[in-house]
Design a protein around this motif. Structure first.
Motif, PDB file in Angstrom:
ATOM      1  N   GLU A  23       0.616  -0.951   0.092  1.00 47.43           N
ATOM      2  CA  GLU A  23       0.223  -0.178   0.019  1.00 47.43           C
ATOM      3  C   GLU A  23       1.064   1.370   0.043  1.00 47.43           C
ATOM      4  OE1 GLU A  23      -1.987  -3.626   1.145  1.00 47.43           O
ATOM      5  OE2 GLU A  23       0.074  -2.734   1.986  1.00 47.43           O
ATOM      6  N   GLU A  24       1.937   1.378   0.866  1.00 45.61           N
ATOM      7  CA  GLU A  24       2.852   2.458   0.757  1.00 45.61           C
ATOM      8  C   GLU A  24       3.325   2.570  -0.344  1.00 45.61           C
ATOM      9  OE1 GLU A  24       4.917   2.557   5.054  1.00 45.61           O
ATOM     10  OE2 GLU A  24       5.208   0.451   3.730  1.00 45.61           O
ATOM     11  N   LEU A  25       3.728   1.541  -1.410  1.00 42.90           N
ATOM     12  CA  LEU A  25       4.221   1.914  -2.825  1.00 42.90           C
ATOM     13  C   LEU A  25       3.134   2.290  -4.296  1.00 42.90           C
ATOM     14  CD1 LEU A  25       7.645  -0.257  -2.158  1.00 42.90           C
ATOM     15  CD2 LEU A  25       7.231   2.525  -2.480  1.00 42.90           C
ATOM     16  N   GLU A  26       1.798   2.339  -3.852  1.00 51.53           N
ATOM     17  CA  GLU A  26       1.220   1.266  -4.669  1.00 51.53           C
ATOM     18  C   GLU A  26      -0.444   1.899  -4.655  1.00 51.53           C
ATOM     19  OE1 GLU A  26       1.149  -0.339  -7.239  1.00 51.53           O
ATOM     20  OE2 GLU A  26       2.390  -1.725  -6.838  1.00 51.53           O
ATOM     21  N   GLU A  27      -0.683   2.398  -3.178  1.00 48.76           N
ATOM     22  CA  GLU A  27      -1.656   3.080  -2.937  1.00 48.76           C
ATOM     23  C   GLU A  27      -1.306   4.849  -2.331  1.00 48.76           C
ATOM     24  OE1 GLU A  27      -4.644   2.164  -3.318  1.00 48.76           O
ATOM     25  OE2 GLU A  27      -3.872  -0.216  -3.784  1.00 48.76           O
ATOM     26  N   HIS A  28      -2.189   5.354  -3.796  1.00 46.16           N
ATOM     27  CA  HIS A  28      -1.572   6.775  -3.181  1.00 46.16           C
ATOM     28  C   HIS A  28      -1.781   7.437  -1.984  1.00 46.16           C
ATOM     29  CE1 HIS A  28      -1.522  11.265  -3.649  1.00 46.16           C
ATOM     30  NE2 HIS A  28      -0.851  11.056  -4.382  1.00 46.16           N
ATOM     31  N   GLU A  29      -3.294   7.269  -1.477  1.00 46.26           N
ATOM     32  CA  GLU A  29      -3.306   8.111   0.097  1.00 46.26           C
ATOM     33  C   GLU A  29      -2.715   7.165   1.234  1.00 46.26           C
ATOM     34  OE1 GLU A  29      -6.617   4.752  -0.295  1.00 46.26           O
ATOM     35  OE2 GLU A  29      -5.708   6.482  -1.337  1.00 46.26           O
ATOM     36  N   GLN A  67      16.506   6.630   1.050  1.00 48.58           N
ATOM     37  CA  GLN A  67      15.956   5.249   1.207  1.00 48.58           C
ATOM     38  C   GLN A  67      16.969   4.184  -0.250  1.00 48.58           C
ATOM     39  OE1 GLN A  67      14.571   2.294   2.964  1.00 48.58           O
ATOM     40  NE2 GLN A  67      14.947   3.757   4.571  1.00 48.58           N
ATOM     41  N   GLU A  68      17.842   3.356   0.392  1.00 44.99           N
ATOM     42  CA  GLU A  68      18.409   3.182  -1.252  1.00 44.99           C
ATOM     43  C   GLU A  68      17.720   2.082  -1.953  1.00 44.99           C
ATOM     44  OE1 GLU A  68      21.794   0.008  -1.357  1.00 44.99           O
ATOM     45  OE2 GLU A  68      21.166   0.051   0.383  1.00 44.99           O
ATOM     46  N   VAL A  69      16.756   1.472  -2.115  1.00 44.21           N
ATOM     47  CA  VAL A  69      15.571   0.986  -3.103  1.00 44.21           C
ATOM     48  C   VAL A  69      13.971   1.106  -2.060  1.00 44.21           C
ATOM     49  CG1 VAL A  69      15.611  -1.349  -2.636  1.00 44.21           C
ATOM     50  CG2 VAL A  69      15.528  -0.698  -4.453  1.00 44.21           C
ATOM     51  N   TYR A  70      13.107   1.121  -3.257  1.00 39.90           N
ATOM     52  CA  TYR A  70      11.636   1.095  -2.916  1.00 39.90           C
ATOM     53  C   TYR A  70      11.159  -0.474  -2.554  1.00 39.90           C
ATOM     54  CZ  TYR A  70      12.833   5.753  -2.960  1.00 39.90           C
ATOM     55  OH  TYR A  70      13.498   7.005  -2.534  1.00 39.90           O
ATOM     56  N   LEU A  71      11.001  -1.437  -2.106  1.00 38.32           N
ATOM     57  CA  LEU A  71      10.677  -2.509  -2.368  1.00 38.32           C
ATOM     58  C   LEU A  71       9.389  -3.204  -1.513  1.00 38.32           C
ATOM     59  CD1 LEU A  71      14.170  -4.592  -3.398  1.00 38.32           C
ATOM     60  CD2 LEU A  71      12.015  -4.174  -5.036  1.00 38.32           C
ATOM     61  N   TYR A  72       8.310  -3.665  -1.958  1.00 36.02           N
ATOM     62  CA  TYR A  72       7.066  -4.241  -0.536  1.00 36.02           C
ATOM     63  C   TYR A  72       8.083  -5.931  -0.488  1.00 36.02           C
ATOM     64  CZ  TYR A  72       4.186  -4.247  -4.562  1.00 36.02           C
ATOM     65  OH  TYR A  72       3.727  -4.471  -5.674  1.00 36.02           O
ATOM     66  N   GLU A  73       7.820  -6.820  -1.893  1.00 32.67           N
ATOM     67  CA  GLU A  73       8.214  -8.195  -2.287  1.00 32.67           C
ATOM     68  C   GLU A  73       9.417  -8.568  -1.600  1.00 32.67           C
ATOM     69  OE1 GLU A  73       6.863  -9.106  -6.164  1.00 32.67           O
ATOM     70  OE2 GLU A  73       7.314  -7.615  -6.588  1.00 32.67           O
ATOM     71  N   LYS A  74       9.184  -9.560  -0.215  1.00 30.72           N
ATOM     72  CA  LYS A  74       9.799  -9.607   0.455  1.00 30.72           C
ATOM     73  C   LYS A  74      11.395 -10.583   0.283  1.00 30.72           C
ATOM     74  CE  LYS A  74      11.589 -10.735   5.254  1.00 30.72           C
ATOM     75  NZ  LYS A  74      12.619 -11.946   5.434  1.00 30.72           N
ATOM     76  N   THR A  75      10.754 -11.289  -1.467  1.00 32.76           N
ATOM     77  CA  THR A  75      11.758 -12.123  -1.807  1.00 32.76           C
ATOM     78  C   THR A  75      12.803 -11.649  -2.740  1.00 32.76           C
ATOM     79  OG1 THR A  75       9.990 -12.418  -4.130  1.00 32.76           O
ATOM     80  CG2 THR A  75      10.287 -14.120  -2.076  1.00 32.76           C
ATOM     81  N   LYS A  76      12.394 -10.490  -2.645  1.00 35.41           N
ATOM     82  CA  LYS A  76      13.380  -9.120  -4.068  1.00 35.41           C
ATOM     83  C   LYS A  76      14.411  -8.428  -2.943  1.00 35.41           C
ATOM     84  CE  LYS A  76      10.397  -8.531  -8.261  1.00 35.41           C
ATOM     85  NZ  LYS A  76       9.364  -7.852  -8.692  1.00 35.41           N
ATOM     86  N   TYR A  77      13.709  -8.519  -1.358  1.00 38.39           N
ATOM     87  CA  TYR A  77      13.879  -7.916  -0.306  1.00 38.39           C
ATOM     88  C   TYR A  77      15.405  -8.127  -0.606  1.00 38.39           C
ATOM     89  CZ  TYR A  77      14.811  -5.258   3.651  1.00 38.39           C
ATOM     90  OH  TYR A  77      15.250  -4.662   5.453  1.00 38.39           O
ATOM     91  N   ASP A  78      14.908  -9.218   0.033  1.00 38.95           N
ATOM     92  CA  ASP A  78      15.575 -10.774   0.827  1.00 38.95           C
ATOM     93  C   ASP A  78      17.145 -11.071  -0.176  1.00 38.95           C
ATOM     94  OD1 ASP A  78      14.299 -10.753   3.468  1.00 38.95           O
ATOM     95  OD2 ASP A  78      13.523 -13.067   2.673  1.00 38.95           O
ATOM     96  N   LYS A  79      16.579 -10.935  -1.575  1.00 35.48           N
ATOM     97  CA  LYS A  79      17.623 -11.120  -2.656  1.00 35.48           C
ATOM     98  C   LYS A  79      18.828  -9.864  -2.831  1.00 35.48           C
ATOM     99  CE  LYS A  79      16.232 -12.518  -6.689  1.00 35.48           C
ATOM    100  NZ  LYS A  79      16.104 -12.822  -7.995  1.00 35.48           N
ATOM    101  N   TYR A  80      18.040  -8.669  -2.420  1.00 31.50           N
ATOM    102  CA  TYR A  80      18.860  -7.292  -2.661  1.00 31.50           C
ATOM    103  C   TYR A  80      19.906  -7.350  -1.801  1.00 31.50           C
ATOM    104  CZ  TYR A  80      19.862  -2.475  -3.081  1.00 31.50           C
ATOM    105  OH  TYR A  80      21.424  -1.439  -3.287  1.00 31.50           O
TER     106      TYR A  80
END
Length: 234
Positions: free
Chosen positions: A192-198, A209-222
């Protein structure tokens, strides 16, 4: 008589063509963003961060690596990749272009490629500032910040427009080609923080912030890849 009439008709057609070209030229000129400085755009403190997925079919990926296929640092080492430690050039005014911004960086060290310490190069960063109230960050890419140092994996592009340099550069992955040195713990956002405008965050509050991620698999890989990168190149 016919000859004079034909000349008049040709003159009218020629005039119409000139008018059409002028109008088309003005419309085309207004479609470009190269006269827009990023700093002026960011004067709007209400601009928010938004995530958008690039897509990796042959039409939309624009030559970027497929992030899902990257599993280790070696996957970033494409044939012509340039690997550098760099920082933003403090005197360069970054420009907004279609779906990206143009930045200049100063090379601190080069680990692969023909660049050397002290060189300055132009790079495209994959963020879209074409909207008044949102910065669209491709696959979570976060713009480089002043006074920060980064390890970058860059692809080389032939330069046909952007200054006098023979080449311009871009990350070879939208997500896994940029790592800030010495950054604090990365935030894992909610969708919601990255997809929902409100619920979105202001860019001014989250710009470091170094990167903007909400999917934990991508976050962990990063995090995994960053650890590898820092051990090898820092």
């Amino acid at each position: 008589m016919r000859k004079k009439t034909g000349i008049k008709i040709c003159s009218v057609i020629f005039a119409l063509v000139i008018i059409f070209c002028i109008i088309a030229g003005r419309i085309t000129a207004h479609s470009y963003k190269d006269n827009v400085e990023l700093d002026k755009y960011l004067d709007n403190k209400d601009v928010k961060i938004a995530y958008y997925g690039m897509g990796y079919d042959s039409v939309t990926n624009r030559g970027y690596l497929d992030n899902d296929e990257i599993q280790c640092v070696d996957d970033l080492k494409t044939k012509d990749v340039v690997i550098v430690k760099a920082r933003l050039n403090s005197g360069f005014k970054r420009k907004i272009y279609y779906e990206c911004i143009l930045s200049k960086i100063d090379i601190i060290a080069c680990y692969k490629g023909n660049l050397k310490s002290g060189d300055s190069i132009n790079i495209f960063e994959p963020v879209d500032c074409g909207f008044k109230d949102q910065i669209l960050c491709a696959d979570g890419y976060s713009m480089m910040q002043q006074d920060k140092e980064y390890i970058l994996f860059l692809k080389t592009l032939k330069n046909t427009y952007f200054g006098l340099d023979k080449y311009v550069y871009a990350p070879n992955s939208t997500l896994y080609s940029k790592y800030m040195i010495g950054s604090e713990k990365l935030k894992l956002f909610s969708e919601e923080e990255l997809e929902e405008h409100e619920d979105m965050h202001l860019y001014s509050e989250m710009k470091e912030q170094e990167v903007y991620l909400y999917e934990k698999t991508k976050y962990d890989k990063y995090l995994k890849l960053k650890k590898e990168v820092m051990q090898k190149y820092k």
